[in-house]
Every structure is written in C-alpha cells, then in structure tokens.
Motif scaffolding. Structure first.
Motif, short mmCIF file in Angstrom:
data_model
loop_
_atom_site.label_atom_id
_atom_site.label_comp_id
_atom_site.label_asym_id
_atom_site.label_seq_id
_atom_site.Cartn_x
_atom_site.Cartn_y
_atom_site.Cartn_z
N ARG A 98 -1.73 7.41 -6.70
CA ARG A 98 -0.58 6.83 -7.38
C ARG A 98 -0.13 7.71 -8.55
O ARG A 98 1.07 7.88 -8.78
CB ARG A 98 -0.90 5.41 -7.87
CG ARG A 98 0.27 4.75 -8.54
CD ARG A 98 -0.01 3.32 -8.93
NE ARG A 98 1.10 2.80 -9.73
CZ ARG A 98 1.05 1.72 -10.45
NH1 ARG A 98 -0.04 0.97 -10.45
NH2 ARG A 98 2.08 1.34 -11.17
N ARG A 101 2.17 10.31 -7.42
CA ARG A 101 3.50 9.86 -6.98
C ARG A 101 4.38 9.29 -8.07
O ARG A 101 5.56 9.07 -7.84
CB ARG A 101 3.35 8.79 -5.90
CG ARG A 101 2.69 9.21 -4.62
CD ARG A 101 2.75 8.09 -3.57
NE ARG A 101 2.37 6.78 -4.09
CZ ARG A 101 1.14 6.26 -4.03
NH1 ARG A 101 0.16 6.95 -3.49
NH2 ARG A 101 0.90 5.06 -4.50
N THR A 102 3.81 8.98 -9.23
CA THR A 102 4.57 8.25 -10.25
C THR A 102 4.93 9.14 -11.43
O THR A 102 4.49 10.27 -11.53
CB THR A 102 3.78 7.03 -10.75
OG1 THR A 102 2.54 7.48 -11.29
CG2 THR A 102 3.51 6.04 -9.62
N TYR A 106 3.21 5.58 -15.96
CA TYR A 106 1.97 5.06 -15.39
C TYR A 106 0.74 5.57 -16.13
O TYR A 106 -0.34 4.97 -16.07
CB TYR A 106 1.89 5.43 -13.90
CG TYR A 106 0.62 5.03 -13.20
CD1 TYR A 106 0.18 3.71 -13.17
CD2 TYR A 106 -0.17 5.98 -12.55
CE1 TYR A 106 -0.99 3.34 -12.52
CE2 TYR A 106 -1.34 5.63 -11.90
CZ TYR A 106 -1.75 4.31 -11.88
OH TYR A 106 -2.91 3.96 -11.24
#
Length: 136
Positions: A98, A101-102, A106
C-alpha cells in the motif's frame, strides 16, 4: 540440544535483531524526516530488503522452525512461524504494498501501524529464540 535447534535458535535471534534495529533506529530515524523523504526511503528499504541473504534467513528460518515443531519444540517453532513469518505476510507486506501505491498522506498511519507490528514480530522472534534454547 541438537545442531538443528542451535542453528534455528541463532536464526530466530538474528531475525529478532533485524526487527529490533528497525524498531529502535530505522523507523525513529525515518519519523524525523518529512513524509515525502521518509516514504521514499522506506520504499527503497522495502526493495533492498528483498535480497537473497535476507530471504534465505527469513524463509529458511520458517522451514527450520517447522522442523522444530515436528521435533516437539512446538512453542519455539510456532512463535516464529506465526508471530514472524505469517504476520509479515498478512500485515507488514500488504502495508508495504500500500505504501508503494499511495501518496505521502498514508505515511503517518503506515509509520505507526507498521512499527507496532514490527515490535510484535521482534518480540515473537525473541520469544522463539528463548523457547528453543529452553527446549520448548
């Protein structure tokens, strides 16, 4: 204590040390950086940690701990397999994916949660080491 158990205990101890280094130095150091720099650095660490030496130690220790379970040292073996290997695959790896991808928003959540679960992995490895040395 047999040779395999001694090697397995050393390997779980090495893994405990890796996780401890992340908990007491790497993650606090990254926490001092701006989110974009910290996130970028952690993304590089996540790429570089996937090297043959680490992967052999990480996965090989899981195999050795499986042997220990079948040899009757159930606590020592399962503490590593469940508390380190499976936890990494179910919690930390998805968080790493994650992070890849962020955006930087985040990072604070990642830092807090990833570090917490890293503490758990480190303690599980340490408990595995002690259990194996004591014959459990």
């Amino acid at each position: 204590m047999g040779t395999v158990t001694l090697i397995t205990a050393a390997a779980t101890g090495l893994m405990a040390g890796i996780f401890a280094a992340f908990s007491v130095a790497v993650m606090p150091g990254l926490a001092d950086l701006p989110p974009d720099g910290a996130r970028g650095a952690m993304r590089r660490i996540n790429v570089r940690i996937q090297n043959p030496v680490f992967l052999l130690l990480f996965a090989g220790t899981a195999v050795l701990c499986g042997v220990e379970v079948f040899q009757g040292r159930i606590a020592g073996g399962l503490l590593y397999v469940v508390g380190c290997f499976l936890l990494t695959m179910v919690v930390n790896v998805p968080m790493n994916n994650r992070l890849e991808r962020t955006d930087d928003a985040y990072w604070p959540e990642y830092l807090r949660k990833w570090t917490l679960w890293n503490h758990v992995r480190g303690l599980a490895c340490l408990a595995s080491t002690v259990s194996l040395l004591l014959g459990f």
